[in-house]
Structures are given as C-alpha cells and as structure tokens.
Enzyme design. Structure first.
Site, short mmCIF file in Angstrom:
data_model
loop_
_atom_site.label_atom_id
_atom_site.label_comp_id
_atom_site.label_asym_id
_atom_site.label_seq_id
_atom_site.Cartn_x
_atom_site.Cartn_y
_atom_site.Cartn_z
N CYS A 399 0.83 -1.21 0.00
CA CYS A 399 0.00 0.00 0.00
C CYS A 399 0.87 1.27 0.00
O CYS A 399 1.42 1.61 -1.03
CB CYS A 399 -0.99 -0.04 1.15
SG CYS A 399 -2.45 0.93 0.76
N HIS A 530 -3.64 -5.10 0.31
CA HIS A 530 -3.07 -5.66 1.54
C HIS A 530 -3.14 -7.18 1.50
O HIS A 530 -4.08 -7.77 2.03
CB HIS A 530 -3.83 -5.14 2.76
CG HIS A 530 -3.60 -3.69 3.02
ND1 HIS A 530 -2.58 -3.22 3.82
CD2 HIS A 530 -4.24 -2.60 2.55
CE1 HIS A 530 -2.61 -1.90 3.85
NE2 HIS A 530 -3.61 -1.49 3.08
N GLU A 532 -1.66 -9.24 3.22
CA GLU A 532 -1.57 -9.84 4.56
C GLU A 532 -2.93 -10.27 5.10
O GLU A 532 -3.01 -11.17 5.93
CB GLU A 532 -0.88 -8.87 5.54
CG GLU A 532 -1.65 -7.61 5.91
CD GLU A 532 -1.37 -6.42 4.99
OE1 GLU A 532 -0.98 -6.65 3.82
OE2 GLU A 532 -1.58 -5.27 5.42
N1 GLN Z 1 -1.97 6.60 2.75
C1 GLN Z 1 -2.12 5.86 1.55
C2 GLN Z 1 -3.48 6.05 0.93
O1 GLN Z 1 -4.40 6.46 1.57
C3 GLN Z 1 -1.82 4.40 1.75
C4 GLN Z 1 -2.83 3.72 2.62
C5 GLN Z 1 -2.32 2.44 3.22
O2 GLN Z 1 -1.13 2.19 3.24
N2 GLN Z 1 -3.21 1.65 3.76
O3 GLN Z 1 -3.67 5.75 -0.23
#
Ligand code: GLN
Length: 556
Positions: A399, A530, A532
């Site tokens: 992410c 994600h 995970e």
């Molecule tokens: N801050 C970033 C976004 O909002 C990544 C979000 C995250 O890592 N869950 O896109």
C-alpha cells in the site's frame, strides 16, 4: 393411486452461542482464546463463526490511530474492524462477513436509523431493551448467515466497564431465553506479584462477582497467568466463582499463540463446551494440519532476517508490533512453509531520514514497508527503498510501501524533480501519487469514515511477470484500504523508465502492482492492496512466500 408424500420440512439448524468476556484486565489474550475455542470446535466437524463486539462509539475501527487501537483489519466486504477479526479468519481459515463485527456506535446508528424510519411503529425507543435487542438481532443474523452450529461472541474490554453493561444485558437476555444454548466463558488473569511469589485468585473472584451483578454467570473460567494454575487454586476459583472445577482451565503464557488451542485441548475444553451446550455426536477433533503447522513453526532449518520499516512502532517506552500484526503473521506463515525461522526486526522509519544510518540495513535479508498514512517518517522510507533497490535487497512494499516505491523511482530514476504524493505535498510539480478521483469530493466534505477504497477488488496480472508466476494466475482478488493511487498521467512515463506495472484493475485504470524486471533486481514488488489480510497459518500467501524465498536466496 400413488401415495401423496407430505413435504418434508427442512430440519432447522440448532444455533448455539458462546460469549467470551474479560475479567480483571484486557490485553491478556481474549481474542486468541476466542479464536482457539472456535478452531477447536471447527476441528470437531462443527460449523463455527465468530463475532467481535467493541464497546466504543466509533462506528468502525477505521478512524482510530493505530498506536491507540492496533491494526485496522479489513474484511472482504470492506468493513474496517478490530484486529481480532483477523485472528478469527486466521484460526478458522474462513472469510468472515461484515455482520460479525459491531461497535456501540454502529448499533446506536442502526437503532436511530430505524426510529427515523418509523420501524418501531410509534413506540418509545429506549436504551433497554432496544439496544440489547439490536445486539441480539445481529448475533442471530450472523449465526444464520454462517449456518453455524456454534457462534463465538467476544465482548471487548472487561466486565467491570460501564460501557459494556448493554452487551452483558444481551448475554443475560439470550441465556434466559435459551439456557442450554448459551455458554459464558470468562477470560481472567491471575497475577504472581514478585514481592510475594504466589499466584493470587482474588482479582478473578472480584471479576466473577462483577459479572454476576449483571445477572450473568460464567460456565468456564480461563485462567490466564504467567504460570499454570495449580490444583489448590483451581478449586478455590471454582468454589468462590461458582464454576465447576473441571471448567476452570489453566492458560499459562506460551511462546506462540498457535499453541493455545493445543493446550486447551489438554483440558478437554471442546468436549466440555459441547456438553454444556448440549451438542451431541460430535466427531473427535482432527488437529493434524494444525499440529503440523505448529511443529514447522518450531523447527526451521535456518534463519531469514527481515526488516519491517514502519512509523507506528513506538509508544512511549514500548514497541507496538500489534499495529502490523497481519503483516508479521503473514511473514511467519510463509517462512514456516519453507522451513525457515523468521527473525523480524521492527525499525522506525524516522531514524532513516539520515542517510548515514542506512548501512545497518546491510544485515537484513529482506525489507518490507507496510501500509501507512501521513508525512511522518516519509524521507526515511524513501531512503530505505532507494537503498534496497540499489543494493539488490528483496523489497516488498504494501500500500503506502508501494506508493512510495513508485515515488522513489520517479524521483531517482525518472528524474522528476520535486515529485511527491498529494498526501504529503499537494503543491509539488509532479504528483506521481494522487488522490483517487472519487475520493476528492469525500475529502472536501470531511466524509472520512469508511469512505476509502475498501474491501476486495479483482486485479488482472501481466503475463510472464514475477507476480503472475508467483500467484500462478492472471486474475486475483485482494483487499484494499487507500485514498491515493498511482497518478495515471505518469504510468507511461514511468514505464518508459523501466518500471513495470504488472497488475491493474480489470479496466486497466488503476495500477495495483509494480515490480522491477528480474534482470534489474531479484525481488522488488509493490502492491496497492493488503495481501496480509489473506494470509492464513494453513494457507500462506504466495507473495509473502516469494518474498521470503528471495530474501533467503539473498542471504545465501
Ligand atoms: N496513505 C495511503 C493512501 O491512503 C496508503 C494507505 C495504506 O497504506 N493503507 O492511499
């Protein structure tokens, strides 16, 4: 004449319920205890589901700071929940639906919505019974949705808390309605104060009495503590807490949470629960796969050393690894699956803003940057990514870790001077990472709760890419939680500079995965989602496994 057959009525499933409440203090493993009980019953052939109730006013866990609350776990449907939901999914190896998570805020929100809708038919709507009734409605809906024989309901916090009263009232009401179908487990803690060196039962007795004053009696007490419970104290707790001695289960600290269900089974916990719930003819438990997993977790042939670089690790004088619990567990499952011992180090990104500190990264076989938000520690993360890229250290960005890898590439290889992400600096010349189109309005309206791009989405993978080979598929589905994305205006220019976007949304509009070609780097992968959240003890995630394998290769 043929005999007319009466339509056979489909036998309705008998739903039973186990409430798990905390005595004495929180943070002693109620989530793991609930997950373990659920898994043990599942191993006996029962259909089991698990619910978490959180007593806070937040409608979901998405608006809370991770250092306050721990990881935000995202369900398939996009609901942002407590990390315990992750434990349930991991122990049960199933996806859990959104109906299985509730907070005080979400319950009140629904009751008020119904009232505005005239659903209460002109009645006076009151805290009691309407709030506990809504809690019960959801619990039963979850049981029906999962077609569950047993539904485990974990109530957050401890029995003495004022904000838990309405949930305990729901327990009391359900137990009164069907005493044989409801069991209550209290997870307590028995301290051994160093000054006296003796295990004390009094806090547990007090907790039991507090629970009783809400009209609820425990059927089981799980006695957490630094050491095992002895016979004398078991009997004492039984006598003073009104519980059968065989129902007081010793639950000493263990090295690995995955040992917990095996320990419970030594005390025949699942049989005793079935007896209380009047569940007959259950199979003997089949824990072979689990035992194998636990065995593998203990006899790795060699170490693989992974650095996880994040910003949420420090809380005062303490390290909070819970913030990234799903990532850490995913690393472990993959390492175990290839017979390696993972040694995970938590490094604070802020420290790496000084490039001189980067040398210490040399000792790591692989580097992972997990999800994150905001400005803190960004320069450090960019430096770490540059270091991993230039030194051929396997890098896995999740992410924010992917967005920053794209940004690092744009800055240092693409030579886009003054490039940034809108999240940090919206006035930069090159906003390589930008707000997603549909998020702009939400941000402008301050509509920040549950409005990110959330939950499971499909992605198409590029044929022959590292990720396509890793997944062994060209279409995948993963869970998301973000507001920003790779700016489509830069995709072509970055591709020309050698960056490979090897996964996109099926309509090719959103960049979901970036990687570097294998001629350039052994493993440099960033994913917008994600992974995970899909990693399970008995089903490790292929991307994590590929990262671990590459890291081990790098070590050799
Ligand atoms: N801050 C970033 C976004 O909002 C990544 C979000 C995250 O890592 N869950 O896109």
């Amino acid at each position: 004449m043929a005999e007319i057959k009466k339509p056979t009525k489909k036998k309705q499933k008998r739903h039973t319920y186990i409430f798990v409440v905390g005595g004495v203090m929180s943070g002693v493993g109620k989530g793991v205890a609930s997950s373990s009980i659920a898994m043990l019953l599942q191993s006996r052939g029962l259909t089991v589901t698990a619910i978490k109730i959180d007593p806070y006013i937040n409608v979901d866990a998405g608006t809370m700071n991770p250092t306050e609350h721990g990881e935000v776990f995202v369900l398939q449907n996009g609901l942002e929940t407590d990390q315990d939901m992750g434990n349930y999914e991991r122990f049960l190896n199933v996806d859990i639906p959104g109906i299985n998570y509730m907070t005080t805020g979400s319950i009140y929100q629904d009751v008020i919505k119904k009232e505005r809708n005239l659903d209460y038919g002109g009645n006076n709507v009151e805290v009691v019974p309407h709030i506990p009734e809504e809690v019960i409605r959801r619990i039963k809906a979850a049981a029906t949705t999962a077609n569950a024989d047993v539904t485990i309901i974990e109530i957050g916090g401890t029995v003495g808390e004022y904000q838990n009263i309405l949930f305990l009232e729901a327990v009391r009401m359900m137990k009164t309605e069907a005493p044989d179908s409801v069991a209550v487990v209290m997870v307590s803690y028995l301290p051994v104060p160093s000054s006296i060196g003796e295990m004390k039962t009094k806090p547990t007795q007090t907790a039991a009495r507090t629970l009783n004053s809400a009209g609820v009696f425990a059927d089981f007490i799980l006695a957490r503590g630094p050491v095992a419970l002895d016979k004398k104290r078991k009997e004492k707790i039984a006598r003073f807490c009104n519980v059968r001695a065989e129902h007081v289960i010793s639950a000493p600290d263990v090295k690995s949470v995955y040992d917990v269900p095996l320990n419970f089974e030594k005390d025949d916990l699942s049989s005793r629960i079935c007896e209380v719930l009047n569940i007959k003819d259950v199979k003997r438990s089949n824990l072979n796969a689990w035992r194998n997993f636990v065995k593998r977790s203990k006899d790795g042939k060699d170490i693989v050393k992974i650095a996880v670089v994040g910003k949420y690790f420090n809380s005062g004088d303490f390290i909070l690894s819970d913030v990234y619990i799903s990532v850490l567990e995913a690393i472990k499952y993959s390492a175990y699956s290839v017979h390696l011992k993972p040694e995970i180090h938590y490094l604070s990104s802020v420290a790496f803003s000084d490039k001189k500190t980067l040398k210490q990264l040399k000792q790591y076989d692989g580097i992972l940057i997990p999800g994150g938000f905001g400005t803190t520690g960004i320069d450090g993360k960019l430096n770490v990514i540059e270091y991993a890229r230039k030194n051929g250290i396997p890098y896995f960005g999740i992410c924010y870790g992917m967005q920053l890898a794209v940004l690092e590439y744009a800055k240092n290889v693409g030579k886009f001077k003054n490039a940034s992400t809108t999240e940090i600096d919206s006035s930069a010349d090159h906003l390589v990472i930008d707000v997603m189109h549909d998020q702009k309005e939400k941000i402008a309206n301050g509509d920040m709760g549950g409005t990110m791009r959330l939950g499971e989405y499909k992605a198409s993978l590029k044929k022959g890419s590292l990720v396509a080979r890793t997944y062994g598929a060209l279409e995948i589905s993963e869970r998301h939680r973000h507001r920003y994305e790779v700016n489509p205006d830069y995709v072509e220019r970055l591709t020309e500079k050698g960056l490979v976007f090897s996964g996109t949304s099926p309509d090719r509009k959103l960049m979901e995965i970036m990687e570097l070609p294998s001629e350039v780097h052994p493993f440099f992968v960033g994913v917008q989602f994600h992974p995970e959240f899909h990693a399970r003890p008995l089903a490790p995630h292929p991307l994590f496994t590929a990262f671990i394998k590459a890291s081990y290769e790098n070590k050799k």
